[in-house]
Design a protein around this motif. Structure first.
Motif, PDB file in Angstrom:
ATOM      1  N   VAL A 131      25.921  -3.553  -2.547  1.00 57.72           N
ATOM      2  CA  VAL A 131      26.774  -4.448  -1.960  1.00 57.72           C
ATOM      3  C   VAL A 131      27.438  -5.628  -3.065  1.00 57.72           C
ATOM      4  O   VAL A 131      28.659  -5.712  -2.814  1.00 57.72           O
ATOM      5  CB  VAL A 131      25.932  -5.469  -1.069  1.00 57.72           C
ATOM      6  CG1 VAL A 131      26.664  -6.641  -0.754  1.00 57.72           C
ATOM      7  CG2 VAL A 131      25.319  -4.739   0.016  1.00 57.72           C
ATOM      8  N   PHE A 132      26.790  -5.535  -4.085  1.00 54.67           N
ATOM      9  CA  PHE A 132      27.375  -6.565  -4.864  1.00 54.67           C
ATOM     10  C   PHE A 132      27.984  -5.743  -6.183  1.00 54.67           C
ATOM     11  O   PHE A 132      28.458  -6.347  -7.237  1.00 54.67           O
ATOM     12  CB  PHE A 132      26.382  -7.505  -5.592  1.00 54.67           C
ATOM     13  CG  PHE A 132      25.918  -8.357  -4.481  1.00 54.67           C
ATOM     14  CD1 PHE A 132      26.781  -9.509  -3.996  1.00 54.67           C
ATOM     15  CD2 PHE A 132      24.680  -8.507  -4.030  1.00 54.67           C
ATOM     16  CE1 PHE A 132      26.125 -10.403  -3.184  1.00 54.67           C
ATOM     17  CE2 PHE A 132      24.174  -9.475  -3.109  1.00 54.67           C
ATOM     18  CZ  PHE A 132      25.063 -10.275  -2.756  1.00 54.67           C
TER      19      PHE A 132
ATOM     20  N   ASP B  42      28.093  -7.951   3.520  1.00 55.06           N
ATOM     21  CA  ASP B  42      28.789  -6.650   3.741  1.00 55.06           C
ATOM     22  C   ASP B  42      29.481  -6.683   5.127  1.00 55.06           C
ATOM     23  O   ASP B  42      30.534  -6.053   5.175  1.00 55.06           O
ATOM     24  CB  ASP B  42      27.739  -5.383   3.337  1.00 55.06           C
ATOM     25  CG  ASP B  42      28.456  -4.275   3.687  1.00 55.06           C
ATOM     26  OD1 ASP B  42      29.193  -3.568   2.750  1.00 55.06           O
ATOM     27  OD2 ASP B  42      28.203  -3.478   4.795  1.00 55.06           O
TER      28      ASP B  42
ATOM     29  N   ALA C 158      25.987 -14.947  -6.127  1.00 52.06           N
ATOM     30  CA  ALA C 158      25.150 -13.745  -6.155  1.00 52.06           C
ATOM     31  C   ALA C 158      24.599 -13.217  -7.643  1.00 52.06           C
ATOM     32  O   ALA C 158      23.529 -12.712  -7.779  1.00 52.06           O
ATOM     33  CB  ALA C 158      26.138 -12.834  -5.453  1.00 52.06           C
TER      34      ALA C 158
ATOM     35  N   GLN D 129      30.372 -13.716  -4.956  1.00 48.82           N
ATOM     36  CA  GLN D 129      30.157 -12.986  -6.072  1.00 48.82           C
ATOM     37  C   GLN D 129      29.560 -13.554  -7.140  1.00 48.82           C
ATOM     38  O   GLN D 129      28.335 -13.323  -7.736  1.00 48.82           O
ATOM     39  CB  GLN D 129      31.425 -12.463  -6.656  1.00 48.82           C
ATOM     40  CG  GLN D 129      31.333 -11.512  -7.667  1.00 48.82           C
ATOM     41  CD  GLN D 129      30.633 -10.091  -7.046  1.00 48.82           C
ATOM     42  OE1 GLN D 129      30.884  -9.735  -6.080  1.00 48.82           O
ATOM     43  NE2 GLN D 129      29.756  -9.602  -7.874  1.00 48.82           N
TER      44      GLN D 129
ATOM     45  N   ALA E 111      22.765  -9.921   1.625  1.00 44.88           N
ATOM     46  CA  ALA E 111      23.566  -8.948   1.259  1.00 44.88           C
ATOM     47  C   ALA E 111      24.250  -8.251   2.607  1.00 44.88           C
ATOM     48  O   ALA E 111      25.384  -7.921   2.641  1.00 44.88           O
ATOM     49  CB  ALA E 111      22.939  -7.992   0.314  1.00 44.88           C
TER      50      ALA E 111
ATOM     51  N   ALA F 154      18.487  -9.534   0.113  1.00 44.44           N
ATOM     52  CA  ALA F 154      18.926  -8.427   0.628  1.00 44.44           C
ATOM     53  C   ALA F 154      19.615  -8.922   2.147  1.00 44.44           C
ATOM     54  O   ALA F 154      20.411  -8.317   2.561  1.00 44.44           O
ATOM     55  CB  ALA F 154      17.714  -7.515   0.809  1.00 44.44           C
TER      56      ALA F 154
ATOM     57  N   HIS G 195      32.548 -10.443   0.067  1.00 44.61           N
ATOM     58  CA  HIS G 195      31.904 -10.415  -1.405  1.00 44.61           C
ATOM     59  C   HIS G 195      32.391 -11.219  -2.233  1.00 44.61           C
ATOM     60  O   HIS G 195      31.632 -11.824  -3.051  1.00 44.61           O
ATOM     61  CB  HIS G 195      32.171  -8.806  -1.615  1.00 44.61           C
ATOM     62  CG  HIS G 195      31.711  -7.894  -0.872  1.00 44.61           C
ATOM     63  ND1 HIS G 195      32.182  -7.565   0.425  1.00 44.61           N
ATOM     64  CD2 HIS G 195      30.594  -6.850  -0.837  1.00 44.61           C
ATOM     65  CE1 HIS G 195      31.656  -6.624   1.062  1.00 44.61           C
ATOM     66  NE2 HIS G 195      30.743  -6.210   0.307  1.00 44.61           N
TER      67      HIS G 195
ATOM     68  N   VAL H  87      20.993  -4.171  -2.578  1.00 46.14           N
ATOM     69  CA  VAL H  87      21.576  -5.405  -3.098  1.00 46.14           C
ATOM     70  C   VAL H  87      22.742  -4.952  -4.311  1.00 46.14           C
ATOM     71  O   VAL H  87      23.918  -5.465  -4.377  1.00 46.14           O
ATOM     72  CB  VAL H  87      20.630  -6.323  -3.891  1.00 46.14           C
ATOM     73  CG1 VAL H  87      21.267  -7.412  -4.944  1.00 46.14           C
ATOM     74  CG2 VAL H  87      19.756  -6.892  -3.097  1.00 46.14           C
TER      75      VAL H  87
END
Length: 302
Positions: A116-117, A76, A88, A85, A72, A69, A81, A113
């Motif tokens: 954001v992803f 952000d 993550a 990616q 993340a 978190a 990102h 999370v």
């Protein structure tokens, strides 16, 4: 940290604006550029910088939900990102086997999370838990998911408001004879309704006191387990026998909890459902709020 200006600019539009805009750029003799970053968790920032510089041997293959978190939030903020990616996805896959099924801090972290992803399935699942199981408004610190949390809180309250208003309307319809095919029918249904709702606070929702908080799951459980009595109307009498027929209300009464439909459940359902008993009315209500109960869609916030 000593970092590569070129790596940061390639990965992040935010870094690019900071380091090639009002900030001093490195000159031809490669003098270092000094920049600042505050309030980030140091360990999380180290992980992010190692990924941006392709130092993958120094990147943990598993992290805690708490650390994910924190990462993340950094991702952000700097809009990086794409650069993180793949790694993550590894972190999320290692953690998603134990998604929480009750509201709390972990639910908020998972909402963050998955938002954001861009993990649509997890986002839908954890927002569903939050909507159904929360007994009061979720309050979060300063995070980029405030719009999501506001939507969750609103869906919970709207759904309970709709159900409570609908049953208040149905109760009044039975009292004033607008519902039920005759006096006996209205009286039977009114008694049934009040007996089913006895002890349930949502009939008087929203509460006057702050201790009356309810979860939507509790309300739906009460509504979907309501019972309707069966009673019989005297039929043909003869010297040898007396027949009784089960009481049947008209299938499509003119007014069925009008308040509920005014609050947005959807009038189109009225012609498709046979409504003559309390539990059938309850089933219609739950069907009407089904979409809100299924969690939020990530696409709504993109």
């Amino acid at each position: 940290f000593l970092v590569s200006l070129r790596h940061l600019i390639l990965a992040s539009p935010v870094f690019k604006a900071m380091l090639t805009g009002g900030w001093k750029e490195g000159d031809k003799n490669n003098s270092p550029v000094r920049g600042g970053a505050e309030d980030w968790d140091t360990k999380a920032l180290v992980i992010v910088m190692n990924v941006l510089h392709s130092h993958y041997r120094q990147v943990l293959k598993k992290v805690s939900l708490e650390m994910l978190a924190k990462i993340a939030v950094i991702i952000d903020y700097y809009k990086i990102h794409e650069a993180l990616q793949i790694i993550a996805s590894l972190w999320i896959n290692a953690l998603k086997k134990s998604l929480p099924d009750s509201p709390g801090r972990d639910i908020i972290l998972w909402i963050l999370v998955s938002w954001v992803f861009g993990h649509t399935a997890i986002f839908r699942q954890v927002t569903k838990v939050a909507i159904l199981r929360s007994k009061k408004d979720i309050v979060i610190p300063e995070l980029p998911i405030s719009a999501v949390i506001d939507r969750i809180n609103q869906h919970r309250k709207d759904s309970i408001d709709v159900i409570a208003a609908a049953f208040r309307g149905l109760r009044d319809d039975y009292i004033h004879g607008r519902q039920g095919c005759n006096f006996e029918c209205s009286a039977m249904h009114l008694g049934t309704l009040m007996k089913n709702l006895s002890g349930h606070k949502f009939l008087y929702y929203p509460p006057e006191t702050p201790n009356g908080d309810l979860s939507l799951a509790e309300v739906v459980e009460c509504v979907t387990t309501m019972r309707s009595p069966k009673w019989y109307t005297n039929g043909i009498y003869s010297s040898k026998r007396c027949s009784h027929t089960a009481h049947q209300c008209p299938q499509r009464p003119q007014q069925v909890g009008a308040e509920a439909f005014e609050l947005g459940i959807g009038r189109k359902q009225l012609g498709d459902v046979h409504i003559g008993t309390v539990n059938e009315f309850a089933s219609l209500l739950v069907h009407g709020i089904q979409e809100k109960m299924e969690g939020s869609r990530l696409d709504d916030f993109i």
